[in-house]
Motif scaffolding. Sequence first.
Motif, mmCIF file in Angstrom:
data_model
loop_
_atom_site.group_PDB
_atom_site.id
_atom_site.type_symbol
_atom_site.label_atom_id
_atom_site.label_comp_id
_atom_site.label_asym_id
_atom_site.label_seq_id
_atom_site.Cartn_x
_atom_site.Cartn_y
_atom_site.Cartn_z
ATOM 1 N N ARG A 165 0.846 -1.200 0.000
ATOM 2 C CA ARG A 165 0.000 0.000 0.000
ATOM 3 C C ARG A 165 0.876 1.242 0.000
ATOM 4 O O ARG A 165 1.071 1.879 1.035
ATOM 5 C CB ARG A 165 -0.915 -0.020 1.221
ATOM 6 N N PRO A 166 1.444 1.594 -1.160
ATOM 7 C CA PRO A 166 2.309 2.778 -1.215
ATOM 8 C C PRO A 166 1.510 4.034 -0.876
ATOM 9 O O PRO A 166 0.321 4.133 -1.206
ATOM 10 C CB PRO A 166 2.791 2.794 -2.668
ATOM 11 N N PRO A 167 2.143 4.994 -0.209
ATOM 12 C CA PRO A 167 1.419 6.203 0.179
ATOM 13 C C PRO A 167 1.015 7.024 -1.040
ATOM 14 O O PRO A 167 1.846 7.332 -1.896
ATOM 15 C CB PRO A 167 2.435 6.959 1.045
ATOM 16 N N GLY A 168 -0.246 7.372 -1.103
ATOM 17 C CA GLY A 168 -0.744 8.134 -2.245
ATOM 18 C C GLY A 168 -0.827 9.618 -2.008
ATOM 19 O O GLY A 168 -1.120 10.373 -2.935
ATOM 20 N N THR A 169 -0.577 10.055 -0.771
ATOM 21 C CA THR A 169 -0.622 11.479 -0.449
ATOM 22 C C THR A 169 0.652 11.874 0.289
ATOM 23 O O THR A 169 1.347 11.030 0.856
ATOM 24 C CB THR A 169 -1.833 11.815 0.435
ATOM 25 N N ALA A 170 0.906 13.162 0.289
ATOM 26 C CA ALA A 170 2.077 13.661 1.013
ATOM 27 C C ALA A 170 1.932 13.432 2.508
ATOM 28 O O ALA A 170 2.914 13.122 3.197
ATOM 29 C CB ALA A 170 2.273 15.143 0.721
ATOM 30 N N ALA A 171 0.715 13.581 3.038
ATOM 31 C CA ALA A 171 0.497 13.377 4.471
ATOM 32 C C ALA A 171 0.792 11.935 4.865
ATOM 33 O O ALA A 171 1.448 11.669 5.875
ATOM 34 C CB ALA A 171 -0.936 13.756 4.845
ATOM 35 N N ALA A 172 0.308 10.981 4.067
ATOM 36 C CA ALA A 172 0.591 9.571 4.360
ATOM 37 C C ALA A 172 2.083 9.290 4.248
ATOM 38 O O ALA A 172 2.641 8.522 5.043
ATOM 39 C CB ALA A 172 -0.191 8.681 3.391
ATOM 40 N N THR A 173 2.748 9.916 3.297
ATOM 41 C CA THR A 173 4.199 9.747 3.149
ATOM 42 C C THR A 173 4.928 10.244 4.389
ATOM 43 O O THR A 173 5.854 9.597 4.888
ATOM 44 C CB THR A 173 4.692 10.510 1.907
ATOM 45 N N ALA A 174 4.524 11.401 4.894
ATOM 46 C CA ALA A 174 5.161 11.947 6.097
ATOM 47 C C ALA A 174 4.970 11.032 7.290
ATOM 48 O O ALA A 174 5.890 10.860 8.112
ATOM 49 C CB ALA A 174 4.596 13.339 6.396
ATOM 50 N N LEU A 175 3.794 10.427 7.414
ATOM 51 C CA LEU A 175 3.540 9.527 8.542
ATOM 52 C C LEU A 175 4.409 8.273 8.447
ATOM 53 O O LEU A 175 4.973 7.825 9.452
ATOM 54 C CB LEU A 175 2.062 9.143 8.576
ATOM 55 N N VAL A 176 4.538 7.707 7.240
ATOM 56 C CA VAL A 176 5.389 6.532 7.076
ATOM 57 C C VAL A 176 6.837 6.883 7.407
ATOM 58 O O VAL A 176 7.537 6.139 8.109
ATOM 59 C CB VAL A 176 5.272 5.973 5.648
ATOM 60 N N CYS A 177 7.290 8.034 6.914
ATOM 61 C CA CYS A 177 8.662 8.467 7.217
ATOM 62 C C CYS A 177 8.852 8.669 8.715
ATOM 63 O O CYS A 177 9.870 8.240 9.290
ATOM 64 C CB CYS A 177 8.972 9.781 6.488
ATOM 65 N N GLY A 178 7.892 9.313 9.357
ATOM 66 C CA GLY A 178 8.012 9.614 10.781
ATOM 67 C C GLY A 178 8.055 8.362 11.632
ATOM 68 O O GLY A 178 8.959 8.190 12.466
ATOM 69 N N TYR A 179 7.100 7.466 11.414
ATOM 70 C CA TYR A 179 7.063 6.244 12.222
ATOM 71 C C TYR A 179 8.241 5.329 11.884
ATOM 72 O O TYR A 179 8.796 4.660 12.768
ATOM 73 C CB TYR A 179 5.740 5.504 12.017
ATOM 74 N N GLY A 180 8.640 5.292 10.623
ATOM 75 C CA GLY A 180 9.773 4.459 10.237
ATOM 76 C C GLY A 180 11.066 4.929 10.875
ATOM 77 O O GLY A 180 11.844 4.130 11.412
ATOM 78 N N LEU A 181 11.323 6.247 10.828
ATOM 79 C CA LEU A 181 12.541 6.778 11.443
ATOM 80 C C LEU A 181 12.500 6.634 12.964
ATOM 81 O O LEU A 181 13.534 6.393 13.592
ATOM 82 C CB LEU A 181 12.722 8.243 11.052
ATOM 83 N N LEU A 182 11.314 6.785 13.547
ATOM 84 C CA LEU A 182 11.200 6.602 14.994
ATOM 85 C C LEU A 182 11.580 5.177 15.388
ATOM 86 O O LEU A 182 12.345 4.964 16.345
ATOM 87 C CB LEU A 182 9.772 6.918 15.443
ATOM 88 N N ALA A 183 11.077 4.204 14.642
ATOM 89 C CA ALA A 183 11.414 2.816 14.934
ATOM 90 C C ALA A 183 12.909 2.572 14.762
ATOM 91 O O ALA A 183 13.544 1.901 15.590
ATOM 92 C CB ALA A 183 10.614 1.882 14.017
ATOM 93 N N ALA A 184 13.500 3.129 13.697
ATOM 94 C CA ALA A 184 14.926 2.925 13.450
ATOM 95 C C ALA A 184 15.775 3.542 14.553
ATOM 96 O O ALA A 184 16.731 2.933 15.040
ATOM 97 C CB ALA A 184 15.300 3.516 12.094
ATOM 98 N N ILE A 185 15.423 4.754 14.979
ATOM 99 C CA ILE A 185 16.195 5.441 16.018
ATOM 100 C C ILE A 185 16.114 4.690 17.341
ATOM 101 O O ILE A 185 17.103 4.552 18.063
ATOM 102 C CB ILE A 185 15.701 6.888 16.165
ATOM 103 N N LEU A 186 14.937 4.182 17.659
ATOM 104 C CA LEU A 186 14.776 3.461 18.921
ATOM 105 C C LEU A 186 15.490 2.118 18.921
ATOM 106 O O LEU A 186 15.913 1.639 19.980
ATOM 107 C CB LEU A 186 13.288 3.249 19.205
ATOM 108 N N LEU A 187 15.661 1.508 17.754
ATOM 109 C CA LEU A 187 16.219 0.157 17.689
ATOM 110 C C LEU A 187 17.691 0.117 17.303
ATOM 111 O O LEU A 187 18.325 -0.928 17.449
ATOM 112 C CB LEU A 187 15.416 -0.697 16.697
ATOM 113 N N MET A 188 18.256 1.219 16.813
ATOM 114 C CA MET A 188 19.674 1.206 16.444
ATOM 115 C C MET A 188 20.541 1.056 17.686
ATOM 116 O O MET A 188 20.296 1.711 18.702
ATOM 117 C CB MET A 188 20.046 2.487 15.696
#
Length: 432
Positions: free
Chosen positions: A370-393
């Motif tokens: 389900r690729p993000p079709g809007t800029a808002a959805a893209t920002a949410l994927v980026c935000g949650y993805g980076l949050l997970a990466a930062i917490l787990l690195m």
Amino acid sequence: MIAVHRAARAWRAADSAAGGLPLDLGLYAVSAAFAAVTAVTSTLPPHRAWGSVAAVGYLLAALAVAGQLLGRHRWPATATVRARAAVTGFAWATTALLPLLLQAVQRASGRTDRAQEEVVVVEDAGIRLADQGSPYLSHDAIAALPADERLLGYTPYQPGMALFGLPRAAADAWWTDSRVWFALVTALVLALAVTTLRQPGRPGAGRPAGAVLRGVQAATVLPVCALTLATGGDDLPVLALCLLALAFAAADRPGAAGVAVGLAGALKLFAWPVALVLLFWAVTRRATGRFTLGALGLPLAALVPALLVDRDALVENVLRFPLGHGLVTSPAQSPFPGHLIATALPAGRGVAAALLVAAGAAIAVRLLRRPPGTAAATALVCGYGLLAAILLMPSTRFGYLLYPLALLVWAPALRRPEPVSAESRTAALSRA
């Protein structure tokens, strides 16, 4: 997913209450307390110096918002937003720019404890770029340094970051401090992002000014951003360019979005995951070519001179050192789950790495299905993805949280406004 939706609804409710003023008051009050505690307890001299100035700035901003709350019924909604924006500008000036300038002046006068290590690293990289065409020292050159200086010999950034150090190659003065140029570029880029979102005639123009203002606050006056800009600063231009790329995406400008995130990627690797998620957005817009030209072309073009001058030095600084294979290890060891797992459990680094890979795989599956079709959805994927990466690195910094926090708060500003029906407009007029 249900928890995310509930959190989003709770955030929207808190943000819309009383025109956003109570949330402003809480932001500045908590930030004032954080700055005061930092001034008293931090073990880093630049952080203590920031806290002693920023605490006063946040306190004054909180008092200004309290005054706005008391008198808000006398003003129209547009005046409330303008007043909130004025306080935001004042807060950024007093909690980020003023401490930055004070530390830059004190440093130019001889204080060596008025900048974090990354300021020195970027400036040295700029001097090397001007002298020898590459910002990087080779493995042998770093090994020849005294043991306590080898960490500063590494430049773990993309080549474009050295441009912020070029002024120091020309003169040794307060205005050549790389933080001054970080702040200038950040301000210009954020101004362009706001203009893009509010520009008449563009798709989705007329987004709520309050949502845009909240996004700007998350990238400027939030303590993790203000502290970072005043004491180090290299992450703020990268963040601002990522937010600009998302603003261009919201305006249906994939080519411009690619250029913005490509410039960010030419500065620091942290922008590359944002570029990857934006690529999936571009696929949904059938604009892969226009987006990729800037998003991939600019970082690659920035690498070419360094590759031609000394390929091994580039690999040593940009790959070996961040991956833990340099002559020294990174001091980034904030007590997040990934670091705690890596240090407290048997084979902990392997466990943390496996969790990080699993999180990355889950995000990849989500993007493919389900690729993000809007800029808002893209920002949410980026935000949650980076949050997970930062917490787990296993090795990371507390300051890196500025990326996911700003991206998540920026998302509502990217949503297209819903059309107002004639019935709703009539009801609003009858209530006025």
